[in-house]
Design a protein around this motif. Structure first.
Motif, PDB file in Angstrom:
ATOM      1  N   GLN A  68     -15.597   4.026  -4.835  1.00  0.00           N
ATOM      2  CA  GLN A  68     -15.420   2.805  -4.326  1.00  0.00           C
ATOM      3  C   GLN A  68     -13.827   2.632  -3.847  1.00  0.00           C
ATOM      4  N   GLY A  69     -13.231   3.562  -3.777  1.00  0.00           N
ATOM      5  CA  GLY A  69     -11.777   3.644  -3.140  1.00  0.00           C
ATOM      6  C   GLY A  69     -10.637   3.211  -4.022  1.00  0.00           C
ATOM      7  N   ILE A  70     -10.901   3.441  -5.181  1.00  0.00           N
ATOM      8  CA  ILE A  70      -9.909   2.815  -6.541  1.00  0.00           C
ATOM      9  C   ILE A  70      -9.550   4.203  -7.091  1.00  0.00           C
ATOM     10  N   ASP A  71      -8.168   4.351  -7.085  1.00  0.00           N
ATOM     11  CA  ASP A  71      -7.492   5.505  -7.630  1.00  0.00           C
ATOM     12  C   ASP A  71      -6.064   4.961  -7.974  1.00  0.00           C
ATOM     13  N   ASN A  72      -6.010   4.254  -9.047  1.00  0.00           N
ATOM     14  CA  ASN A  72      -4.565   3.723  -9.511  1.00  0.00           C
ATOM     15  C   ASN A  72      -3.593   4.508  -9.807  1.00  0.00           C
ATOM     16  N   MET A  80       0.759  -1.339  -0.126  1.00  0.00           N
ATOM     17  CA  MET A  80      -0.074  -0.003  -0.055  1.00  0.00           C
ATOM     18  C   MET A  80       0.939   1.219  -0.099  1.00  0.00           C
ATOM     19  N   GLN A  81       0.714   2.339  -0.938  1.00  0.00           N
ATOM     20  CA  GLN A  81       1.518   3.352  -1.013  1.00  0.00           C
ATOM     21  C   GLN A  81       1.139   4.266  -0.008  1.00  0.00           C
ATOM     22  N   LYS A  82       2.161   5.102   0.332  1.00  0.00           N
ATOM     23  CA  LYS A  82       1.877   6.458   1.446  1.00  0.00           C
ATOM     24  C   LYS A  82       2.035   7.600   0.569  1.00  0.00           C
ATOM     25  N   LEU A  83       0.983   8.261   0.454  1.00  0.00           N
ATOM     26  CA  LEU A  83       1.022   9.557  -0.426  1.00  0.00           C
ATOM     27  C   LEU A  83       0.871  10.829   0.554  1.00  0.00           C
ATOM     28  N   VAL A 110      -4.995  13.089   7.920  1.00  0.00           N
ATOM     29  CA  VAL A 110      -4.708  11.487   7.491  1.00  0.00           C
ATOM     30  C   VAL A 110      -5.937  10.722   7.390  1.00  0.00           C
ATOM     31  N   ILE A 111      -6.201  10.166   6.217  1.00  0.00           N
ATOM     32  CA  ILE A 111      -7.064   9.097   6.237  1.00  0.00           C
ATOM     33  C   ILE A 111      -6.210   7.714   5.923  1.00  0.00           C
ATOM     34  N   THR A 112      -6.474   6.937   7.027  1.00  0.00           N
ATOM     35  CA  THR A 112      -5.874   5.581   7.019  1.00  0.00           C
ATOM     36  C   THR A 112      -6.437   4.687   5.845  1.00  0.00           C
ATOM     37  N   SER A 137      -3.494   6.751   1.014  1.00  0.00           N
ATOM     38  CA  SER A 137      -2.959   5.929   0.258  1.00  0.00           C
ATOM     39  C   SER A 137      -3.400   6.051  -1.300  1.00  0.00           C
ATOM     40  N   LEU A 138      -4.279   7.000  -1.386  1.00  0.00           N
ATOM     41  CA  LEU A 138      -5.079   7.440  -2.549  1.00  0.00           C
ATOM     42  C   LEU A 138      -4.673   8.857  -2.893  1.00  0.00           C
ATOM     43  N   LYS A 139      -4.167   9.162  -4.399  1.00  0.00           N
ATOM     44  CA  LYS A 139      -3.981  10.596  -4.750  1.00  0.00           C
ATOM     45  C   LYS A 139      -5.163  11.372  -4.368  1.00  0.00           C
TER      46      LYS A 139
END
Ligand code: TTP
Ligand code: MG
Length: 352
Positions: free
Chosen positions: A227-231, A1-4, A163-165, A144-146
């Motif tokens: 849906q919490g998708i941001d690739n 999981m990326q940390k942005l 922060v949104i974990t 984790s999402l842009k």
């Protein structure tokens, strides 16, 4: 999981002005809007915002809302300097940096080892460092999402962070008004509302076909976001640091005069031509010559200078060739270094 992390400076241009003129600190202040009749504001401080003054507002309108508004002319060169400085600060934490404008950037800190890898503490430290070194405050969003990192940086603005974990993503989106999502402007938001879609949870619950049919391509993006998708990754723009031209000869050359004329008649003119497009926006930082000898040993000689200068190139050539102790030359190259890039933002330039 990326940390942005998304970082955005607070009331950027006007904060720079107030930093440099502290007597303005408790007044409503705006930058730009040079003409009272025709100008448009770039931005204003938070005191002015309480009166309803906003970025891109005509000065005439702003002065009706806030008659005591202090107007300060913009100083782009200073804002660009600060922008370069904060980017240098970012680079102490990660190499994956995507600047969006002078005052805003995404950072991918997934691999940053500082603060035991806590993105929240990293963001805190970045903001403290910015304040210490520039006297300006910034806000940060961590996720984790842009798209959520960007939403989050607005949440505790000014001078705050949010922060949104990963475990909070779904419930956060459920409560999120859709116009907070980048790409949902006034018109789209009205249309969404007319379909009973106002918050993330409304889209989470709706049939995807309804969104697709009404909003086309962007509908799919919006559906995925909810849906919490941001690739999307943080896209670093690789900045070219130099431009060069080189030539390998059909036969090795040992005559300095021949090398000199190849340099002046062929390589420098070609380098000039090739650098033209970069020199609209960038400046030369150094001149350099590269020589490869017939034993494949190579050497480079540089000199810090800001213009094309044939004499300097020739001196560099002599020094480089002398390093070969009489060896023949197989390849000759010339190059210039380019200084750090300056960000141009057309959209903002229009509203000065
Ligand atoms: P923003 O980050 O949008 O605004 P801001 O930094 O002034 O305020 P905040 O982030 O605290 O809400 O824009 C950054 C800078 O870009 C801003 O200081 C001035 C410039 N700008 C314009 O010149 N015209 C504009 O319409 C906008 C939105 C910004
Ligand atoms: Mg800002």
């Amino acid at each position: 999981m990326q940390k942005l992390i998304h970082i955005d400076m607070d009331a950027f241009f006007v904060s720079v002005e107030i930093r440099d003129r502290p007597e303005l600190a408790n007044l409503p202040v705006a930058v730009g809007g040079n003409s009272k009749r025709r100008g448009v504001l770039s931005t204003c401080n938070y005191i002015a915002r309480e009166f309803g003054v906003r970025s891109a507002m005509p000065t005439s309108v702003a002065l009706i809302k806030c008659p005591n508004l202090v107007l300060v002319p913009s100083r782009m060169d200073v804002y660009k300097e600060v922008s370069t400085h904060i980017r240098e600060i970012f680079s102490r934490y990660t190499n994956i940096i995507e600047p969006l404008s002078l005052d805003e950037a995404y950072l991918d800190v997934t691999d940053c080892k500082l603060f035991k890898g806590s993105a929240t503490l990293i963001a805190q430290d970045i903001r403290e460092t910015i304040y210490r070194e520039t006297g300006l405050t910034a806000s940060a969003g961590i996720s984790s999402l842009k798209f959520l990192a960007k939403v989050a940086s607005d949440y505790n603005k000014p001078n705050g962070q949010f922060v949104i974990t990963p475990s909070e993503v779904c419930s956060f989106i459920a409560e999120l008004p859709l116009n907070k999502i980048s790409g949902v402007g006034k018109v789209t938001f009205e249309k969404l509302k007319s379909l009973g879609l106002e918050y993330g949870r409304d889209i989470q619950a709706v049939d995807q076909a309804i969104i697709n049919n009404n909003f086309g391509k962007f509908g799919l993006v919006l559906y995925q976001r909810c849906q919490g998708i941001d690739n999307r990754n943080v896209e670093t723009t690789r900045v070219r640091k130099s431009v060069g031209v080189e030539r390998t000869f059909p036969e090795d050359i040992d005559d300095l005069d021949t090398l000199r004329s190849i340099l002046t008649d062929k390589l420098i003119p070609e380098l000039k031509k090739r650098s033209e497009k970069y020199l609209h926006e960038r400046k030369i930082s150094k001149l350099g010559v590269k020589v490869k000898f017939n034993d494949f040993h190579q050497t480079t000689k540089d000199f810090a200078y800001s213009n094309f200068d044939e004499g300097i190139f020739l001196d560099l050539l002599t020094e480089a060739v002398n390093r070969g102790d009489g060896k023949k030359v197989r390849l000759l190259g010339v190059h210039i270094g380019l200084n750090n890039i300056e960000v141009k933002n057309q959209q903002f330039e229009l509203s000065w």
